[in-house]
Design an enzyme around this catalytic site. Structure first.
Site, PDB file in Angstrom:
ATOM      1  N   GLY A   1       0.667  -1.210  -0.027  1.00 33.14           N
ATOM      2  CA  GLY A   1       0.006  -0.003  -0.022  1.00 33.14           C
ATOM      3  C   GLY A   1       0.933   1.268   0.029  1.00 33.14           C
ATOM      4  O   GLY A   1       0.254   2.434   0.030  1.00 33.14           O
ATOM      5  N   CYS A   2       2.299   1.055  -0.121  1.00 38.70           N
ATOM      6  CA  CYS A   2       3.050   2.138   0.004  1.00 38.70           C
ATOM      7  C   CYS A   2       3.475   2.408  -1.456  1.00 38.70           C
ATOM      8  O   CYS A   2       3.803   1.481  -2.146  1.00 38.70           O
ATOM      9  CB  CYS A   2       4.275   2.266   0.923  1.00 38.70           C
ATOM     10  SG  CYS A   2       3.693   2.345   2.564  1.00 38.70           S
ATOM     11  N   GLN A   3       3.425   3.691  -2.057  1.00 40.80           N
ATOM     12  CA  GLN A   3       3.973   3.941  -3.266  1.00 40.80           C
ATOM     13  C   GLN A   3       5.637   3.724  -3.296  1.00 40.80           C
ATOM     14  O   GLN A   3       6.216   3.147  -4.388  1.00 40.80           O
ATOM     15  CB  GLN A   3       4.000   5.402  -3.639  1.00 40.80           C
ATOM     16  CG  GLN A   3       2.809   5.675  -4.770  1.00 40.80           C
ATOM     17  CD  GLN A   3       2.906   6.981  -5.273  1.00 40.80           C
ATOM     18  OE1 GLN A   3       3.230   7.816  -4.654  1.00 40.80           O
ATOM     19  NE2 GLN A   3       2.007   7.226  -6.332  1.00 40.80           N
ATOM     20  N   SER A   4       6.260   4.125  -2.363  1.00 37.31           N
ATOM     21  CA  SER A   4       7.835   3.918  -2.291  1.00 37.31           C
ATOM     22  C   SER A   4       8.034   2.425  -1.606  1.00 37.31           C
ATOM     23  O   SER A   4       7.102   1.842  -0.974  1.00 37.31           O
ATOM     24  CB  SER A   4       8.259   4.934  -1.328  1.00 37.31           C
ATOM     25  OG  SER A   4       7.910   6.034  -1.886  1.00 37.31           O
TER      26      SER A   4
END
Lengths: 147, 406
Positions: A51-54
């Site tokens: 769920g994190c872009q990074s």
């Protein structure tokens, strides 16, 4: 210091930045650069927070009834964000982590600073940390009942 | 000389502060801003003309239809297509590509046939062909690229054979700015009897187009990247091909006669425009085309080339900045990375300085894999951008690097 005392300290620190977006991002990135790097063997897909872009790798240790978090990321801002959460939640009991009301996020206007996409990632970090606490608690409870 | 200050006056959005700084809008490859005339056309349509088109039993409906069809003629002229029958309105480039993959592809591509795309395609010119090839057991082949970001023509030649049924390539790379010498690619494909589709999403904003001269079989672009509204685009197709193709969507507008036993389809271009179209945005697109024509596409190209040359020189002078994509022919796009910094961090800090740029893989993940990176920072220029804005970006970047690059 209690979770809330740490939160109040963070609110005070961010208050000094007086809502200036650039200084706030600088500050978060500096926190990120100060976070101790996670050994490379832990930077694996299994440790990534979904769920994190990074890329954010999170590993945990459960000792003496307390959960300890270690994390790293490929971007300094994200590293700074998780370092703030580590400061608040690491070394706490499973119950403390699960019950923590993280009011500092709204107080410092985090969503405005990091934008909606990163806010979702930030929420995913918190969720993952609380999940670990829940899992350790469940594990401890089942070990106790089987003894 | 173009009066850029005067052009900027036509764009209300540009005159604002973001995070305490005057906005520098360098994300034009994602979407361009809209001139007042386009915005006013939308308001005027909904305030004064709104009616469904092509079934005009009343005055407003015939006015709406007339304006709607005027855009079709303007789009025909924009592409230099030979007839408005070859101009199909879509939701945008992505839908145009999917329409051709679905209609032409499904009816013409057989097991063992080959489709060729390139390394620098946007995901929307990859995924529809993958879906098609999987369904038809056809083979998808990819034209390789040099490290500078140019397609390798000799390698393309090796991929072509009598099995090649379709070639779909990007005219201008959204991530690198490379202008592909598309005519050469089209000519060669035609020698093998293949049909050629051109993704013009990133070429249409920047220079003169002539689909007859290119001799491409299909060409697609989006209104929102050429100063027009979102949710609207154009598919050009050669009439002979479009006539042979089955409909893409079934419904109203696209039929001649419907009985429960059989439906006959409407003529071109309506056969491919099922349902009530995006009337307001279509009407407004004409004003965007007029805007570009009034300035002149040669002048737009010249101004943007000037900015590109200036920005490239300035960026190259910054220690730790590496420009990604150094093709000989480029539009006003500069993709770059900063050594020792993640592109997300650079983008966020520039945003804090009021500079709107894009970071990430730009919907071209295979291209990023080819270059061995996971993304870039991308600045992309339009007619309203200035050298002063480039200076702002360079200044911000120097400050960020001095503070954070490890």
């Amino acid at each position: 210091m209690s979770i809330n005392e740490v939160q109040d300290e963070i609110i005070e620190e961010f208050g000094l930045l007086a809502g200036d977006r650039e200084s706030t991002i600088f500050y978060i990135m500096e926190l990120g650069q100060k976070l101790e790097a996670l050994p490379e063997e832990h930077q694996i897909d299994d440790n990534l927070i979904k769920g994190c872009q990074s890329k954010v790798w999170l590993v945990t240790k459960f000792e003496g009834g307390k959960v300890f978090f270690h994390a790293d990321s490929n971007t300094d801002i994200t590293k700074g964000l998780i370092s703030i959460l580590i400061r608040v939640l690491s070394g706490r009991t499973t119950a403390e982590i699960q019950q923590a009301d993280l009011y500092f996020i709204e107080k410092i206007g985090m969503n405005n600073v990091i934008g909606s996409q990163r806010s979702n990632g930030f929420a995913a970090m918190i969720k993952q940390m609380k999940l670990f606490a829940f899992a350790y608690q469940a594990k401890a409870a089942s070990e106790q009942s089987s003894n | 000389m173009l009066d850029i200050a005067k052009i900027r006056e036509e764009f209300p959005i540009l005159h604002q502060e973001v995070n305490g700084f005057p906005l520098v809008y360098f994300d034009n490859a994602a979407t361009s801003q809209k001139p007042k005339k386009v915005i006013e056309a939308l308001v005027k349509y909904y305030e004064g003309t709104n009616s469904n088109v092509h079934r005009g039993a009343h005055t407003l409906a015939s006015q709406a239809t007339e304006q709607f069809e005027q855009t079709r003629e303007a789009a025909r002229a924009f592409l230099n297509a030979s007839s408005t029958e070859e101009v199909i309105f879509t939701k945008g480039t992505t839908e145009g590509l999917n329409l051709v993959a679905s209609s032409f592809g499904r009816s013409q591509i057989q097991e063992g046939d080959e489709v060729i795309i390139s390394t620098m395609e946007h995901h929307s010119n990859i995924v529809p062909w993958q879906i098609l090839c999987e369904e038809k057991k056809a083979i998808l082949k990819v034209i390789p690229m040099t490290d500078e970001g140019e397609l390798i023509f000799e390698e393309y030649e090796k991929l072509l054979s009598e099995k090649t049924k379709l070639v779909s390539i990007v005219h201008v790379s959204n991530s690198l700015g490379t202008i592909n010498p598309i005519k050469q690619y089209i000519d060669l494909a035609h020698r093998y009897g293949a049909v050629v589709m051109v993704d013009g999403a990133q070429s249409s904003p920047h220079f003169q187009l002539d689909v007859q001269d290119l001799d491409c079989d299909f060409f697609v672009f989006s209104a929102h990247k050429i100063y027009g509204p979102t949710g609207m685009g154009v598919l050009y197709g050669k009439k002979a091909l479009l006539e042979k193709m089955p409909p893409y969507l079934g419904g109203g507008e696209m039929i001649k006669e419907v009985t429960f036993e059989k439906t006959t389809y409407n003529d071109l271009p309506f056969k491919f425009e099922a349902g009530t179209p995006n009337i307001g945005d279509t009407i407004a697109l004409k004003y965007a085309l007029d805007f570009m024509n009034e300035i002149g596409r040669e002048k737009i190209a010249a101004h943007e080339q000037d900015l590109l040359a200036y920005a490239t020189e300035q960026m190259k002078a910054i220690d730790r900045v590496k420009i990604i994509g150094e093709a000989r022919n480029k539009v006003g796009v500069i993709s770059f990375n900063v050594e020792g910094m993640h592109h997300f961090d650079v983008g966020m800090l520039m945003d804090a300085n009021g500079i709107a740029i894009r970071t990430g893989h730009h919907c071209t993940q295979p291209l990023m894999h080819r270059l061995g990176i996971d993304g870039t920072v991308r600045a992309s220029f339009a007619i309203y951008n200035t050298k002063e804005e480039v200076d702002r970006m360079v200044g911000s970047l120097r400050k960020i690097i001095a503070k954070f690059a490890k």
